[in-house]
Design a protein around this motif. Structure first.
Motif: not given
Length: 324
Positions: A115-122, A138-151, A224-231
């Motif tokens: 349920d996320d969205v990757w930015l093009p350079g990930k 092992l590599w990890g990065a940061q993410s934008y937290h968004t609402d369901v509509a990706l705001r 990454i756009y990390y979508r926050q929702h109940r699921s």
């Protein structure tokens, strides 16, 4: 659901100077149709195009499989898109069973939530960082937290202290939705197999790679756009309120069960750990959850810590009280 055969099986040759490194995206799904298409589209928008996709579906009953099969047909013969049946034993088992599938390709692998969205350079940035990190990384990065509509409603933050095994034993700092494994790290995961009872697959990856002496890289880039929702299986943890909840959690029984399950799993694969970390696990297992100053001193002597003073203090208090 039976395993879906691949419509295309491209030959995965070793990269040369003219060939980009081929990476497998490992996607775990379960009733993710509401947001899945946006994630699939973000794979196609990557500026690193040499990727294949393996999916472990954990018994979806919505339109997830239809979306995946349409994507499979559309992408054949450019790349392999393989759908396999998940074990239906939770989020961690779904991911780890996919990585340990006997036909899963060797090479680097990028984990993906549905349920996320990757930015093009990930993918490109992850592979570049892993190339410089060493054979087991092992590599990890940061993410934008968004609402369901990706705001955008927030963002993740880098850990304050460097990743290490003594931190990995007490908490996770590599988000599963951003995690990428080198070829050597994937081989390590496959040798360890699918441990039973562990709470989170990304926490296990952090423990296993750091415990084996591999590199753990936490990238400051927001990818990454990390979508926050109940699921959400696990949501974001930023801000004062979540920090206080984590501090209270350390004093609770659930956290103690998590630590115990992880420690037991590490003990079962102790032959994969460095001698120093193998001895650390053995000492913690032998000490047991006995309350009092001795338990607290053991934690401090072994260097166990969390990322903030507040949560580390909570850990030591829990140790003194016999909660962990």
């Amino acid at each position: 659901m039976s395993a879906e055969p691949s419509l295309s099986q491209p030959i995965r040759s070793q990269p040369t100077q003219s060939q980009p490194t081929r990476v497998t995206i490992a996607l775990a799904t379960c009733n993710g149709a509401a947001h899945l298409q946006e994630q699939l589209d973000s794979y196609l928008a990557q500026n690193h195009e040499a990727w294949d996709l393996w999916i472990s579906d954990d018994g979806s009953s919505d339109g997830t499989l239809e979306l995946l099969r349409a994507f499979q047909i559309a992408e054949s013969p450019r790349r392999e898109v393989r759908i396999v049946q998940g074990p239906q034993r939770g989020h961690a088992a779904n991911f780890l069973s996919l990585l340990c599938h006997p036909e899963f390709p060797a090479g680097p692998v990028a984990l993906s939530d549905q349920d996320d969205v990757w930015l093009p350079g990930k993918l490109r940035l992850a592979l570049s960082a892993l190339k410089d990190a060493g054979p087991v990384a092992l590599w990890g990065a940061q993410s934008y937290h968004t609402d369901v509509a990706l705001r955008v409603i927030g963002r993740s933050r880098q850990p304050r202290r460097a990743p290490c095994f003594c931190n990995a034993l007490t908490q996770n700092v590599i988000s599963g939705h951003s995690a990428t494994l080198s070829a050597g790290a994937l081989d390590l995961v496959r040798r360890a197999g699918v441990p039973s009872g562990i709470p989170h697959h990304d926490w296990w990856l952090y423990q296993l790679v750091s415990g084996a002496g591999g590199a753990v890289v936490v990238d400051p880039a927001l990818l990454i756009y990390y979508r926050q929702h109940r699921s959400n299986a696990v949501g974001a943890h930023q801000g004062l309120a979540p920090k206080l909840r984590r501090a209270r959690m350390v004093l609770g029984r659930t956290y103690a069960r998590w630590l115990g399950a992880n420690l037991a799993a590490l003990d079962r694969v102790s032959g994969l750990l460095t001698p120093e970390n193998r001895a650390l696990v053995a000492e913690l297992r032998a000490a047991g959850p006995h309350p009092g100053p001795a338990r607290l001193l053991t934690f401090r002597r072994l260097g166990l810590h969390r990322q903030t003073r507040l949560t580390t203090a909570s850990l030591y208090l829990a140790a003194a009280l016999g909660r962990v």
